[in-house]
Design a protein around this motif. Sequence first.
Motif, PDB file in Angstrom:
ATOM      1  N   TRP A   1       0.814  -1.202   0.000  1.00 56.03           N
ATOM      2  CA  TRP A   1       0.000   0.000   0.000  1.00 56.03           C
ATOM      3  C   TRP A   1       0.848   1.252   0.000  1.00 56.03           C
ATOM      4  O   TRP A   1       0.374   2.347   0.173  1.00 56.03           O
ATOM      5  N   GLN A   2       2.131   1.111  -0.113  1.00 55.18           N
ATOM      6  CA  GLN A   2       2.991   2.280  -0.035  1.00 55.18           C
ATOM      7  C   GLN A   2       2.721   3.203  -1.200  1.00 55.18           C
ATOM      8  O   GLN A   2       2.677   2.798  -2.346  1.00 55.18           O
ATOM      9  N   ARG A   3       2.518   4.464  -0.874  1.00 57.42           N
ATOM     10  CA  ARG A   3       2.261   5.439  -1.904  1.00 57.42           C
ATOM     11  C   ARG A   3       3.585   5.853  -2.519  1.00 57.42           C
ATOM     12  O   ARG A   3       4.462   6.369  -1.846  1.00 57.42           O
ATOM     13  N   LYS A   4       3.739   5.594  -3.800  1.00 64.05           N
ATOM     14  CA  LYS A   4       5.024   5.786  -4.432  1.00 64.05           C
ATOM     15  C   LYS A   4       5.218   7.228  -4.885  1.00 64.05           C
ATOM     16  O   LYS A   4       4.275   7.942  -5.187  1.00 64.05           O
ATOM     17  N   LYS A   5       6.495   7.627  -4.948  1.00 63.50           N
ATOM     18  CA  LYS A   5       6.819   8.906  -5.533  1.00 63.50           C
ATOM     19  C   LYS A   5       6.520   8.835  -7.018  1.00 63.50           C
ATOM     20  O   LYS A   5       6.875   7.895  -7.699  1.00 63.50           O
ATOM     21  N   MET A   6       5.830   9.860  -7.528  1.00 62.44           N
ATOM     22  CA  MET A   6       5.386   9.828  -8.904  1.00 62.44           C
ATOM     23  C   MET A   6       5.958  10.990  -9.695  1.00 62.44           C
ATOM     24  O   MET A   6       6.365  11.995  -9.136  1.00 62.44           O
ATOM     25  N   PRO A  31       5.378   4.426 -11.191  1.00 59.10           N
ATOM     26  CA  PRO A  31       6.061   3.247 -11.734  1.00 59.10           C
ATOM     27  C   PRO A  31       5.341   1.981 -11.281  1.00 59.10           C
ATOM     28  O   PRO A  31       4.641   1.975 -10.276  1.00 59.10           O
ATOM     29  N   GLY A  32       5.512   0.943 -12.054  1.00 64.00           N
ATOM     30  CA  GLY A  32       4.960  -0.347 -11.650  1.00 64.00           C
ATOM     31  C   GLY A  32       3.587  -0.648 -12.197  1.00 64.00           C
ATOM     32  O   GLY A  32       3.077  -1.755 -11.996  1.00 64.00           O
TER      33      GLY A  32
END
Length: 306
Positions: A1-6, A31-32
Amino acid sequence: WQRKKMISWAAVVCVFVALVCYSGVSAQIPPGENWCIAQYGIGVCGSSRVAGAIDYVAWNGMQFINRWDHGRELQIAISNQSGECYNPTEAGSWNDDTGPTSSSNLAGLSTAGNIYRTTSYPAFWLAPGQFDAGCGHGVNTAIVSPFRTSKAIIIGYRDMTNAISFQISVLVPMAQSYLQVEAPTGYLNQDTFSSFWNINLATGQMNPVSGGPGETPNPVVIGSPNMAYAMGAFMASVNGQQYASYARFDFPNSVAAAATSKWSVVYRANNLPAGYIINVNTVICLGSVTATQSCMFNTAKQGYVR
């Protein structure tokens, strides 16, 4: 659930893996992601990590969906009288945790324009015999369930550009005396989405409520305290037994990225025969709190399950 840097692009952004362009809008592409659709300034993406479940919905530069593990996301979840001890979960299992793969079986996926389609066989949340303090031990005898779940996600509904049609089909493989389907459920990033309301679809009136847990006949809206962002959903139609209920949950966590606020569109039925197919159309509205309220009220005028 980690909110990724976008990464943000301001003019034209293409998601190369899905060959989808976000034209003339500000888009944030994490990403991903493997498959995406976009229209009206809304982007919706899924990934192989969660077997094609939705782990990214963005509007106006804001990513709504919590993707910490395989139990969050925007997804379909099924249970019977055994609760989480018999709980096919579209995105994957408890044991998939925060890892890069899913135990669910993605049988088919396609994107075309503003439409995203999948067919999958969801993994049971618990492995056979696995212990859970809430329900005991998993009563399933396999990792992957025989429930065939299909969905078609369409950005835009009737004349509402800030609405998403989430059409679900569940094939019940064996007779069930009781079955519950979250059709679907959405887990939002709690760092932004921490205010809860119920909305009366007949009047459009919204009233603030606690984060629950709670269930009500009125749909749930979850938004930001500054009223800039919100998401809500209601069941527009269902075949067979007419039933709709709405649940809300507040899940704080010492790990900030894992904290989540949940809404759920709930369908329940009794005495379903083997081979029965449940078809649900849920409308998801998003935008500012005011825009979400207006979308739900005006779209519901065209019909909803009471």
